[in-house]
Structures are given as structure tokens and as C-alpha cells.
Scaffold this motif. Structure first.
Motif, PDB file in Angstrom:
ATOM      1  N   GLY A 271       0.829  -1.199   0.000  1.00 49.57           N
ATOM      2  CA  GLY A 271       0.000   0.000   0.000  1.00 49.57           C
ATOM      3  C   GLY A 271       0.859   1.243   0.000  1.00 49.57           C
ATOM      4  N   LEU A 272       0.238   2.379   0.244  1.00 51.48           N
ATOM      5  CA  LEU A 272       0.926   3.663   0.252  1.00 51.48           C
ATOM      6  C   LEU A 272       0.514   4.480   1.462  1.00 51.48           C
ATOM      7  CD1 LEU A 272       0.480   4.766  -3.486  1.00 51.48           C
ATOM      8  CD2 LEU A 272       2.579   3.864  -2.446  1.00 51.48           C
ATOM      9  N   ALA A 273       1.442   5.317   1.925  1.00 50.31           N
ATOM     10  CA  ALA A 273       1.138   6.283   2.976  1.00 50.31           C
ATOM     11  C   ALA A 273       1.546   7.659   2.450  1.00 50.31           C
ATOM     12  CB  ALA A 273       1.894   5.954   4.257  1.00 50.31           C
ATOM     13  N   VAL A 283      -3.665   6.920   4.269  1.00 50.96           N
ATOM     14  CA  VAL A 283      -3.137   5.581   3.987  1.00 50.96           C
ATOM     15  C   VAL A 283      -4.006   4.978   2.894  1.00 50.96           C
ATOM     16  CG1 VAL A 283      -2.871   3.241   4.897  1.00 50.96           C
ATOM     17  CG2 VAL A 283      -2.135   5.200   6.265  1.00 50.96           C
ATOM     18  N   TYR A 284      -3.374   4.376   1.895  1.00 48.82           N
ATOM     19  CA  TYR A 284      -4.081   3.817   0.751  1.00 48.82           C
ATOM     20  C   TYR A 284      -3.908   2.301   0.720  1.00 48.82           C
ATOM     21  CZ  TYR A 284      -4.218   8.659  -0.832  1.00 48.82           C
ATOM     22  OH  TYR A 284      -4.432  10.017  -0.920  1.00 48.82           O
ATOM     23  N   ALA A 285      -5.028   1.604   0.660  1.00 48.45           N
ATOM     24  CA  ALA A 285      -5.024   0.148   0.532  1.00 48.45           C
ATOM     25  C   ALA A 285      -5.555  -0.213  -0.847  1.00 48.45           C
ATOM     26  CB  ALA A 285      -5.896  -0.481   1.616  1.00 48.45           C
ATOM     27  N   PHE A 286      -5.088  -1.342  -1.379  1.00 48.38           N
ATOM     28  CA  PHE A 286      -5.433  -1.732  -2.747  1.00 48.38           C
ATOM     29  C   PHE A 286      -5.881  -3.193  -2.798  1.00 48.38           C
ATOM     30  CE2 PHE A 286      -2.261   1.583  -2.868  1.00 48.38           C
ATOM     31  CZ  PHE A 286      -2.687   2.443  -3.860  1.00 48.38           C
ATOM     32  N   ASP A 287      -6.800  -3.455  -3.719  1.00 48.15           N
ATOM     33  CA  ASP A 287      -7.196  -4.822  -4.069  1.00 48.15           C
ATOM     34  C   ASP A 287      -6.731  -5.037  -5.501  1.00 48.15           C
ATOM     35  OD1 ASP A 287      -8.380  -7.315  -4.258  1.00 48.15           O
ATOM     36  OD2 ASP A 287     -10.360  -6.495  -4.759  1.00 48.15           O
ATOM     37  N   ILE A 288      -5.780  -5.939  -5.685  1.00 49.48           N
ATOM     38  CA  ILE A 288      -5.139  -6.129  -6.991  1.00 49.48           C
ATOM     39  C   ILE A 288      -5.341  -7.556  -7.470  1.00 49.48           C
ATOM     40  CG2 ILE A 288      -2.933  -6.087  -8.234  1.00 49.48           C
ATOM     41  CD1 ILE A 288      -1.989  -4.030  -6.131  1.00 49.48           C
ATOM     42  N   GLU A 303      -8.506   9.763  13.155  1.00 50.99           N
ATOM     43  CA  GLU A 303      -8.754   8.851  14.267  1.00 50.99           C
ATOM     44  C   GLU A 303      -8.429   7.407  13.895  1.00 50.99           C
ATOM     45  OE1 GLU A 303     -12.749   9.464  15.524  1.00 50.99           O
ATOM     46  OE2 GLU A 303     -12.322  11.418  16.463  1.00 50.99           O
ATOM     47  N   LYS A 304      -8.528   7.090  12.592  1.00 47.65           N
ATOM     48  CA  LYS A 304      -8.229   5.735  12.150  1.00 47.65           C
ATOM     49  C   LYS A 304      -6.747   5.543  11.816  1.00 47.65           C
ATOM     50  CE  LYS A 304     -12.800   4.567  10.336  1.00 47.65           C
ATOM     51  NZ  LYS A 304     -13.562   4.046   9.182  1.00 47.65           N
ATOM     52  N   LEU A 305      -5.986   6.613  11.850  1.00 38.73           N
ATOM     53  CA  LEU A 305      -4.564   6.532  11.514  1.00 38.73           C
ATOM     54  C   LEU A 305      -3.682   6.505  12.757  1.00 38.73           C
ATOM     55  CD1 LEU A 305      -4.440   9.023   8.499  1.00 38.73           C
ATOM     56  CD2 LEU A 305      -4.679   6.531   8.453  1.00 38.73           C
ATOM     57  N   ARG A 306      -4.286   6.419  13.931  1.00 38.47           N
ATOM     58  CA  ARG A 306      -3.527   6.431  15.178  1.00 38.47           C
ATOM     59  C   ARG A 306      -2.439   5.369  15.242  1.00 38.47           C
ATOM     60  NH1 ARG A 306      -4.406   3.559  19.606  1.00 38.47           N
ATOM     61  NH2 ARG A 306      -6.451   2.922  18.848  1.00 38.47           N
TER      62      ARG A 306
END
Length: 311
Positions: A271-273, A283-288, A303-306
Motif C-alpha cells: 500500500g501507500l502512505a 493511507v491507501y489500501a489496494f485490491d489487486i 482517528e483511524k490513523l492512530r
């Protein structure tokens, strides 16, 4: 809550306290997969231990298996949280995306013992915590999700699942079967990690260059992009669908000169930050699948990046 073995009246260590300490990691793993939120998983585990310590000593000693008791209570608390979460997420501003988790190397500042480690380190990163998997779980009913996670992921027999869900073993088997169909329908052949990392790297370079043609070539024709800002920061109000639309949206965004993208692991997958100077923005998540990006999930809600922050 940090647990440590306590001494009995004769000075010996209480073996039950040791069991309780050892169960924390497993309970965090269970609760995160059931809820898709590390913060909520932490609360569930805290509540589970609070209920244990609220019992009298004779009541605790009457429990044949403290580990099984903890699992039962945590499962039931998760079920209650999932039922109430549906109403809360209907009021959530924008799209709700499961909380992303870093690998240990992404956040650790040298703390190696459980008393100082972030709870994110308790979560085992495998396919059952991939963002794609968690998103499928979000579409399930609370009972389906709990039954499926307990049986298919953690291999609990249906007799024990039934005791937690409050249904018959046969009914729990049907719940798990229904959930399994959802997962199987959404699952795509998983390419090697190196290939997925290559696709993410090429995506990053194409995005930075605003190369629409290259972006389209990396995206599945039916690709979707989803943003989660939680109403705290600006994010996509609705998913963007289609390779050309996603590529156009990304290429059309003005990126600050000081913005950098770091390749990282998000829920066990490449992924990427995104950072602006030293501040984490997203933050980037991927489905490949088949070397094409099917889904992009951008989590911007601070709040989700803690778990990603080292402060």
C-alpha cells in the motif's frame, strides 16, 4: 490494560493470571476481524477483562476454562457492538472504511515488550485482515460475521460458536455457509506480493506524474476508489467508479509540492502512505488481481490513523 501474573496468598504466581495475559493477543485478533476497527477491538478486550475482574474469586475459580470464558464474552460483546454499529455507521459522514493496520516495521519505535507495544502489533497480518476481506465482512449481518470469523478463520467448532451467537449449531453452520459464499464470490486470484508491490509502485509514479493513460492501464475497467474522512477531513463523498473516472479524478487532484508517497504494508498487503512534511495525511489500501487495481481505499480520518503515528 497491561496484565501481569499476580501472586496467591501463599506467594506463588497465579496460573490463571498468566492465562489471561496470554489471551490478550488472540482476543485482539478476534475482535479486530469481527469489527474492522482497532479502537473498537481494544474497547471490547478491555470490557472482557473488566467483566472477569468484576467477578468474585470463587466465581473465577468456578470457571473451568478462563480462555474459553474470555472468548465467549468477547464474542458476545462484539456481536452487541456490530448491532449498534449499523446505526452509528448510517450516521457516519461519508464512506466508512475499516481501520488500516501497519506492519510492525511501519510504526515501531523500538518498543518490543507487550507492556509498551501498540495494540496493532497484536494483530496477525494475513489474508483475513486484508482490506478487501474486511470490506466483504462489512456487508454481512452481525451474526454471519461472528459465526464466520469464529469458525472459518479461528476454527472454533459450531457448538462453541452457537453458545456465543445464541443460536443452534445448525443455524450457525448456515450463517457461516452464507458468509463463505460472499467471501468466495468477492475473492480474486492473489498474485505474488512482489507483483502487487510493483503495481502499487507504478501506480504511485503514474499518479505523481498525472499520467492518465498510465493510470488507466493499471486500473481494472470496473475499478472503484473510496475515501474515508469521517467528516474530520475532506474526502470523497461517494465512491468513484470506472478506470477512466478514477484516473481522471486522481490526475486532476492538485498535489502539494511537499507531499510524498511512501510504499508500505497496509493490512498485510502492499500500500501507500501519504505524508506532508512529517505529517501523515492518508493511507491507501489496494485490491489487486491480474496486475490490475480493482479497488482503492483511502483512509484520511485521523482517528483511524492512530496506529501509524509514532508520537
Amino acid at each position: 490494560m497491561t496484565l501481569s501474573p499476580t501472586a496467591t496468598q501463599d506467594g506463588r504466581l497465579d496460573p490463571v493470571a498468566g492465562v489471561l495475559t496470554g489471551e490478550r493477543r488472540r482476543l485482539i485478533n478476534l475482535a479486530y476481524r469481527m469489527l474492522g476497527s482497532l479502537a473498537e477491538a481494544e474497547d471490547v478486550v478491555q470490557e472482557t477483562y473488566a467483566r472477569w475482574y468484576a467477578m468474585t474469586r470463587p466465581q473465577q475459580e468456578a470457571v473451568a476454562s478462563p480462555a474459553a470464558w474470555l472468548t465467549k464474552v468477547a464474542g458476545r460483546v462484539c456481536l452487541d457492538v456490530l448491532r449498534s454499529a449499523r446505526a452509528r455507521r448510517e450516521q457516519y459522514v461519508g464512506e466508512w472504511v475499516p481501520e488500516p493496520l501497519p506492519s510492525r516495521a511501519e510504526w515501531t519505535a523500538g518498543a518490543l515488550d507487550d507492556s509498551t507495544a501498540d495494540p496493532a502489533d497484536h494483530v496477525t497480518l494475513d489474508e483475513s485482515v486484508s482490506m478487501a476481506f474486511l470490506v466483504v465482512l462489512e456487508a454481512m449481518t452481525p451474526a454471519e460475521r461472528v459465526a464466520f470469523v469464529l469458525h472459518d478463520v479461528f476454527r472454533y467448532p459450531f457448538a462453541e460458536v452457537a453458545d456465543i451467537v445464541g443460536r443452534t449449531p445448525a443455524a450457525c453452520r448456515q450463517l457461516a455457509t452464507s458468509a463463505r459464499r460472499r467471501v468466495d464470490a468477492a475473492r480474486a486470484p492473489l498474485s505474488p506480493t512482489a507483483e502487487r508491490a510493483r503495481v502499487v509502485r507504478e501506480f504511485k509514479l503514474a499518479w505523481q506524474a498525472r499520467d492518465i493513460k498510465a493510470l488507466i492501464g493499471l486500473l481494472d475497467p470496473d475499478a472503484t476508489a473510496v475515501g474515508d474522512g469521517g467528516g474530520l477531513v475532506t474526502a470523497l463523498a461517494h465512491p468513484v467508479e470506472g478506470a477512466e473516472q478514477v484516473a481522471g479524478f486522481l490526475a486532476g487532484r492538485a498535489l502539494p509540492d511537499r507531499l510524498t508517497f511512501r510504499e508500505c504494508t497496509v493490512n498485510g498487503q502492499p500500500g501507500l502512505a501519504a505524508h506532508l512534511d512529517d505529517a501523515l495525511l492518508a493511507v491507501y489500501a489496494f485490491d489487486i488481481a491480474d496486475d490490475r487495481i480493482r479497488h482503492i481505499w483511502a483512509v484520511l480520518n485521523p482517528e483511524k490513523l492512530r496506529p501509524w503515528r509514532r508520537d
